[in-house]
Motif scaffolding. Structure first.
Motif, PDB file in Angstrom:
ATOM      1  N   VAL A 295     -25.276  17.008  -2.120  1.00  0.00           N
ATOM      2  CA  VAL A 295     -24.505  16.198  -1.197  1.00  0.00           C
ATOM      3  C   VAL A 295     -23.035  16.335  -1.564  1.00  0.00           C
ATOM      4  O   VAL A 295     -22.658  16.140  -2.714  1.00  0.00           O
ATOM      5  CB  VAL A 295     -24.937  14.712  -1.286  1.00  0.00           C
ATOM      6  N   GLY A 296     -22.199  16.678  -0.606  1.00  0.00           N
ATOM      7  CA  GLY A 296     -20.769  16.801  -0.844  1.00  0.00           C
ATOM      8  C   GLY A 296     -20.115  15.439  -1.034  1.00  0.00           C
ATOM      9  O   GLY A 296     -20.632  14.416  -0.564  1.00  0.00           O
ATOM     10  N   ASP A 297     -18.983  15.424  -1.725  1.00  0.00           N
ATOM     11  CA  ASP A 297     -18.282  14.172  -2.015  1.00  0.00           C
ATOM     12  C   ASP A 297     -17.961  13.384  -0.750  1.00  0.00           C
ATOM     13  O   ASP A 297     -18.247  12.188  -0.661  1.00  0.00           O
ATOM     14  CB  ASP A 297     -16.990  14.446  -2.786  1.00  0.00           C
ATOM     15  N   THR A 298     -17.352  14.043   0.234  1.00  0.00           N
ATOM     16  CA  THR A 298     -16.961  13.346   1.457  1.00  0.00           C
ATOM     17  C   THR A 298     -18.187  12.865   2.219  1.00  0.00           C
ATOM     18  O   THR A 298     -18.193  11.749   2.749  1.00  0.00           O
ATOM     19  CB  THR A 298     -16.083  14.251   2.342  1.00  0.00           C
ATOM     20  N   ASP A 299     -19.240  13.659   2.269  1.00  0.00           N
ATOM     21  CA  ASP A 299     -20.472  13.239   2.952  1.00  0.00           C
ATOM     22  C   ASP A 299     -21.055  12.003   2.286  1.00  0.00           C
ATOM     23  O   ASP A 299     -21.505  11.073   2.960  1.00  0.00           O
ATOM     24  CB  ASP A 299     -21.509  14.359   2.953  1.00  0.00           C
ATOM     25  N   CYS A 300     -21.061  11.981   0.962  1.00  0.00           N
ATOM     26  CA  CYS A 300     -21.606  10.847   0.219  1.00  0.00           C
ATOM     27  C   CYS A 300     -20.801   9.573   0.501  1.00  0.00           C
ATOM     28  O   CYS A 300     -21.360   8.531   0.845  1.00  0.00           O
ATOM     29  CB  CYS A 300     -21.592  11.159  -1.278  1.00  0.00           C
ATOM     30  N   LEU A 301     -19.476   9.651   0.364  1.00  0.00           N
ATOM     31  CA  LEU A 301     -18.625   8.483   0.566  1.00  0.00           C
ATOM     32  C   LEU A 301     -18.666   7.984   2.009  1.00  0.00           C
ATOM     33  O   LEU A 301     -18.718   6.774   2.259  1.00  0.00           O
ATOM     34  CB  LEU A 301     -17.192   8.810   0.152  1.00  0.00           C
ATOM     35  N   THR A 302     -18.676   8.906   2.956  1.00  0.00           N
ATOM     36  CA  THR A 302     -18.735   8.524   4.363  1.00  0.00           C
ATOM     37  C   THR A 302     -20.056   7.839   4.673  1.00  0.00           C
ATOM     38  O   THR A 302     -20.098   6.829   5.390  1.00  0.00           O
ATOM     39  CB  THR A 302     -18.531   9.760   5.262  1.00  0.00           C
ATOM     40  N   ASP A 303     -21.157   8.349   4.126  1.00  0.00           N
ATOM     41  CA  ASP A 303     -22.464   7.744   4.333  1.00  0.00           C
ATOM     42  C   ASP A 303     -22.508   6.325   3.762  1.00  0.00           C
ATOM     43  O   ASP A 303     -23.027   5.412   4.404  1.00  0.00           O
ATOM     44  CB  ASP A 303     -23.556   8.615   3.697  1.00  0.00           C
ATOM     45  N   LEU A 304     -21.944   6.114   2.572  1.00  0.00           N
ATOM     46  CA  LEU A 304     -21.902   4.772   1.986  1.00  0.00           C
ATOM     47  C   LEU A 304     -21.115   3.813   2.880  1.00  0.00           C
ATOM     48  O   LEU A 304     -21.542   2.676   3.110  1.00  0.00           O
ATOM     49  CB  LEU A 304     -21.275   4.808   0.593  1.00  0.00           C
ATOM     50  N   ALA A 305     -19.973   4.256   3.389  1.00  0.00           N
ATOM     51  CA  ALA A 305     -19.146   3.409   4.249  1.00  0.00           C
ATOM     52  C   ALA A 305     -19.884   3.074   5.543  1.00  0.00           C
ATOM     53  O   ALA A 305     -19.874   1.921   5.992  1.00  0.00           O
ATOM     54  CB  ALA A 305     -17.822   4.097   4.549  1.00  0.00           C
ATOM     55  N   ARG A 306     -20.532   4.050   6.141  1.00  0.00           N
ATOM     56  CA  ARG A 306     -21.271   3.807   7.392  1.00  0.00           C
ATOM     57  C   ARG A 306     -22.403   2.817   7.179  1.00  0.00           C
ATOM     58  O   ARG A 306     -22.618   1.920   7.995  1.00  0.00           O
ATOM     59  CB  ARG A 306     -21.809   5.114   7.947  1.00  0.00           C
ATOM     60  N   LYS A 307     -23.138   2.986   6.103  1.00  0.00           N
ATOM     61  CA  LYS A 307     -24.243   2.058   5.819  1.00  0.00           C
ATOM     62  C   LYS A 307     -23.724   0.638   5.645  1.00  0.00           C
ATOM     63  O   LYS A 307     -24.343  -0.307   6.114  1.00  0.00           O
ATOM     64  CB  LYS A 307     -25.017   2.512   4.586  1.00  0.00           C
ATOM     65  N   HIS A 308     -22.597   0.492   4.973  1.00  0.00           N
ATOM     66  CA  HIS A 308     -22.026  -0.853   4.768  1.00  0.00           C
ATOM     67  C   HIS A 308     -21.571  -1.445   6.101  1.00  0.00           C
ATOM     68  O   HIS A 308     -21.886  -2.584   6.412  1.00  0.00           O
ATOM     69  CB  HIS A 308     -20.854  -0.794   3.778  1.00  0.00           C
ATOM     70  N   HIS A 309     -20.853  -0.686   6.908  1.00  0.00           N
ATOM     71  CA  HIS A 309     -20.300  -1.206   8.153  1.00  0.00           C
ATOM     72  C   HIS A 309     -21.362  -1.472   9.210  1.00  0.00           C
ATOM     73  O   HIS A 309     -21.251  -2.436   9.959  1.00  0.00           O
ATOM     74  CB  HIS A 309     -19.235  -0.263   8.702  1.00  0.00           C
ATOM     75  N   TYR A 310     -22.383  -0.653   9.276  1.00  0.00           N
ATOM     76  CA  TYR A 310     -23.391  -0.839  10.311  1.00  0.00           C
ATOM     77  C   TYR A 310     -24.500  -1.788   9.875  1.00  0.00           C
ATOM     78  O   TYR A 310     -25.311  -2.195  10.691  1.00  0.00           O
ATOM     79  CB  TYR A 310     -23.956   0.502  10.760  1.00  0.00           C
TER      80      TYR A 310
END
Length: 98
Positions: free
Chosen positions: A81-96
């Motif tokens: 998993v790439g760094d940006t993909d990982c961080l973006t996924d964490l943010a999306r899970k939190h916001h949604y």
């Protein structure tokens, strides 16, 4: 009728997190799964799908500020998993999840 899709979040990378105050970090990624205190640092750890993120925060005035971000891929099943993909996924899970 198909439900409306939530608005897309912009990608999140380590550069966006560096310099962020602790409240902003909570707003972006949510509460960390683990907080480790190693004075003078505080390390917030987040677990994503196939990755672990450590954010190192140091006191700056009355708050703490992120100075270093480490993203580690767990390499599950041969997939990295790439760094940006990982961080973006964490943010999306939190916001949604709200």
């Amino acid at each position: 009728m198909k439900p409306a899709e939530p608005p897309a979040l912009p990608p999140v990378d380590a550069a966006r997190i560096k310099g962020m105050e602790s409240n902003g970090l909570r707003d972006l990624l949510g509460e960390p799964g683990l907080v480790r205190r190693d004075p003078p640092a505080e390390v917030w750890q987040y677990h994503g799908l196939g990755c672990v993120v450590d954010v190192f925060l140091y006191e700056e005035g009355a708050s703490r500020r992120a100075t270093f971000v480490q993203v580690r891929s767990l390499d599950e099943g041969g997939l990295r998993v790439g760094d940006t993909d990982c961080l973006t996924d964490l943010a999306r899970k939190h916001h949604y999840a709200e």
